[in-house]
Design a protein around this motif. Structure first.
Motif, PDB file in Angstrom:
ATOM      1  N   SER A 114     -38.813  32.114 -24.407  1.00  0.00           N
ATOM      2  CA  SER A 114     -37.632  32.849 -23.949  1.00  0.00           C
ATOM      3  C   SER A 114     -37.977  33.592 -22.672  1.00  0.00           C
ATOM      4  N   CYS A 115     -36.981  33.887 -21.881  1.00  0.00           N
ATOM      5  CA  CYS A 115     -37.150  34.744 -20.699  1.00  0.00           C
ATOM      6  C   CYS A 115     -35.859  35.518 -20.501  1.00  0.00           C
ATOM      7  N   ASP A 116     -35.967  36.840 -20.431  1.00  0.00           N
ATOM      8  CA  ASP A 116     -34.796  37.678 -20.283  1.00  0.00           C
ATOM      9  C   ASP A 116     -35.169  38.930 -19.496  1.00  0.00           C
ATOM     10  N   TRP A 117     -34.173  39.542 -18.891  1.00  0.00           N
ATOM     11  CA  TRP A 117     -34.402  40.695 -18.028  1.00  0.00           C
ATOM     12  C   TRP A 117     -34.321  41.977 -18.849  1.00  0.00           C
ATOM     13  N   LEU A 118     -35.417  42.746 -18.838  1.00  0.00           N
ATOM     14  CA  LEU A 118     -35.456  44.038 -19.515  1.00  0.00           C
ATOM     15  C   LEU A 118     -34.871  45.142 -18.631  1.00  0.00           C
ATOM     16  N   SER A 119     -34.854  44.902 -17.333  1.00  0.00           N
ATOM     17  CA  SER A 119     -34.219  45.799 -16.366  1.00  0.00           C
ATOM     18  C   SER A 119     -33.840  44.929 -15.173  1.00  0.00           C
ATOM     19  N   ALA A 120     -33.357  45.555 -14.119  1.00  0.00           N
ATOM     20  CA  ALA A 120     -32.976  44.777 -12.943  1.00  0.00           C
ATOM     21  C   ALA A 120     -34.158  44.064 -12.307  1.00  0.00           C
ATOM     22  N   ASP A 121     -35.372  44.567 -12.544  1.00  0.00           N
ATOM     23  CA  ASP A 121     -36.549  44.028 -11.858  1.00  0.00           C
ATOM     24  C   ASP A 121     -37.618  43.454 -12.770  1.00  0.00           C
ATOM     25  N   VAL A 122     -37.538  43.692 -14.071  1.00  0.00           N
ATOM     26  CA  VAL A 122     -38.609  43.285 -14.992  1.00  0.00           C
ATOM     27  C   VAL A 122     -38.128  42.137 -15.877  1.00  0.00           C
ATOM     28  N   LEU A 123     -38.814  41.008 -15.728  1.00  0.00           N
ATOM     29  CA  LEU A 123     -38.518  39.826 -16.530  1.00  0.00           C
ATOM     30  C   LEU A 123     -39.513  39.742 -17.683  1.00  0.00           C
ATOM     31  N   ARG A 124     -38.986  39.671 -18.904  1.00  0.00           N
ATOM     32  CA  ARG A 124     -39.841  39.471 -20.071  1.00  0.00           C
ATOM     33  C   ARG A 124     -39.994  37.977 -20.303  1.00  0.00           C
ATOM     34  N   LEU A 125     -41.230  37.519 -20.265  1.00  0.00           N
ATOM     35  CA  LEU A 125     -41.540  36.103 -20.422  1.00  0.00           C
ATOM     36  C   LEU A 125     -42.326  35.927 -21.708  1.00  0.00           C
ATOM     37  N   ARG A 126     -41.818  35.086 -22.595  1.00  0.00           N
ATOM     38  CA  ARG A 126     -42.498  34.788 -23.852  1.00  0.00           C
ATOM     39  C   ARG A 126     -42.859  33.317 -23.887  1.00  0.00           C
ATOM     40  N   LEU A 127     -44.133  33.053 -24.126  1.00  0.00           N
ATOM     41  CA  LEU A 127     -44.655  31.693 -24.086  1.00  0.00           C
ATOM     42  C   LEU A 127     -45.196  31.276 -25.445  1.00  0.00           C
TER      43      LEU A 127
ATOM     44  N   ALA B  18     -34.705  56.160 -13.382  1.00  0.00           N
ATOM     45  CA  ALA B  18     -34.491  56.147 -14.836  1.00  0.00           C
ATOM     46  C   ALA B  18     -34.200  54.758 -15.376  1.00  0.00           C
ATOM     47  N   SER B  19     -33.529  53.916 -14.581  1.00  0.00           N
ATOM     48  CA  SER B  19     -33.173  52.580 -15.050  1.00  0.00           C
ATOM     49  C   SER B  19     -34.386  51.668 -15.194  1.00  0.00           C
TER      50      SER B  19
ATOM     51  N   CYS C  92     -39.789  59.963 -13.822  1.00  0.00           N
ATOM     52  CA  CYS C  92     -39.578  59.325 -12.533  1.00  0.00           C
ATOM     53  C   CYS C  92     -40.537  59.945 -11.520  1.00  0.00           C
ATOM     54  N   ALA C  93     -40.617  59.334 -10.359  1.00  0.00           N
ATOM     55  CA  ALA C  93     -41.601  59.758  -9.363  1.00  0.00           C
ATOM     56  C   ALA C  93     -41.485  61.242  -9.030  1.00  0.00           C
TER      57      ALA C  93
END
Length: 313
Positions: A98-111, A232-233, A257-258
């Motif tokens: 599976s591959c899905d977006w956990l946020s706008a920039d982070v892709l969760r990749l499961r192999l 925060a996102s 946050c920063a």
């Protein structure tokens, strides 16, 4: 002037030239990332002749006996023939579960690997696309509990692998390169010791695995996790972390946050000289964490850190 042979190619290079630089200058595609002997992206096999290896301890004895060398750490000092790492031949096959977006920039990749992989929380793997793009990523999954290998890909800064990952589909094939153990791990002997986990961005991935390993082993000491994100996102595991904290009273989770980082780090107070700290993320963030821990009095030999180096290409 030494001759450097790669397959049917023969390159004349200056004596003591860096092997990785020589290969790239000759148009030989070799992936690389850290240039420090840590990521192992630039593996090559020496099949004839000898190289001057400036960091022989970076590979284990079995790999060296098979001829493997890290191109970034070697100099060409005489005629030599090498083979570039071939993921179709030298890496293990896997498919995308599976591959899905956990946020706008982070892709969760499961192999799903074709063959079971033995690993520990906190380790990392070299991933290869079918067309030869490589990048090391830390495992976020927990061995023995998760039926897949999980990775969190930061796609905000681009890079060849991250760009390719945007087009990944379930069922696509990938290749698994060398499994590496960095500084991050959980030791059962830590059961009663305070544990601080400080992560920046997707540096959270290996610490998420380490955290769950600690909880699975019923860690008794206090655990404090701080996740630094650009806004925060970008706290992409906020809900799973809060759920863990709700079930485990010894776990405290702080999402900062920063702009809030200095104040959050200033609140770190050492209540035990037995405190252990695990750090992961961009080198600048890890340095900031480490500096604060030093001021807080955490002994240097109780601080374990891995850094995520910027994309080289």
């Amino acid at each position: 002037m030494p001759e450097l042979r790669v397959a049917e190619r023969c390159l004349d290079v200056a004596t003591a030239t860096n092997l990785l630089d020589s290969l790239l200058a000759g148009g030989i595609a070799v992936p690389y990332s850290c240039r420090a002997g840590s990521c192992h992206a630039c593996l090559v096999r020496c099949v004839a002749g000898e190289l001057h290896d400036g960091n022989p301890e970076a590979l284990d004895a079995a790999q060296r006996q098979q001829g493997w060398r890290l191109a970034c750490q070697c100099q060409v000092v005489s005629d030599v023939q090498v083979e570039v790492f071939d993921p179709q031949r030298d890496a293990a096959p896997a498919s995308i579960h599976s591959c899905d977006w956990l946020s706008a920039d982070v892709l969760r990749l499961r192999l799903t690997p074709q063959r079971p992989l033995r690993y520990s929380a906190g380790q990392h793997l070299q991933l290869w696309t079918e067309n030869g793009i490589a990048r090391p990523y830390s495992l976020a999954s927990l061995p023995g509990e998760d039926p897949w290998l999980e990775f969190h890909l930061d796609c905000r800064q681009g890079g060849a692998f991250a760009s390719a990952a945007r087009a990944f589909q379930v069922g696509d094939g990938l290749r698994l390169g060398e499994l590496r153990g960095g500084a991050l791990h959980y030791d059962p002997d830590w059961q009663t010791r305070p544990l601080w986990l400080l992560a920046a961005g997707t540096g959270l991935a290996p610490l998420y695995g380490v955290l769950r390993e600690a909880l699975r082993q019923e860690h008794q000491g206090a655990i404090r996790l701080i996740h630094l994100a650009h806004d925060a996102s970008a706290h992409y595991l906020a809900e799973p972390l809060r759920a863990l904290a709700a079930r485990h009273p010894q776990l405290q989770v702080e999402l900062v946050c920063a702009a809030e980082l200095a104040a959050a780090l200033a609140e770190l107070r050492l209540v035990s000289r037995q405190t252990l700290a695990l750090l992961c993320g961009h080198p600048d963030s890890v340095e900031t964490f480490a500096r604060r821990l030093y001021l807080a009095g955490v002994p240097r030999n109780q601080v374990f850190a891995d850094v995520f180096l910027p994309h080289a290409r």
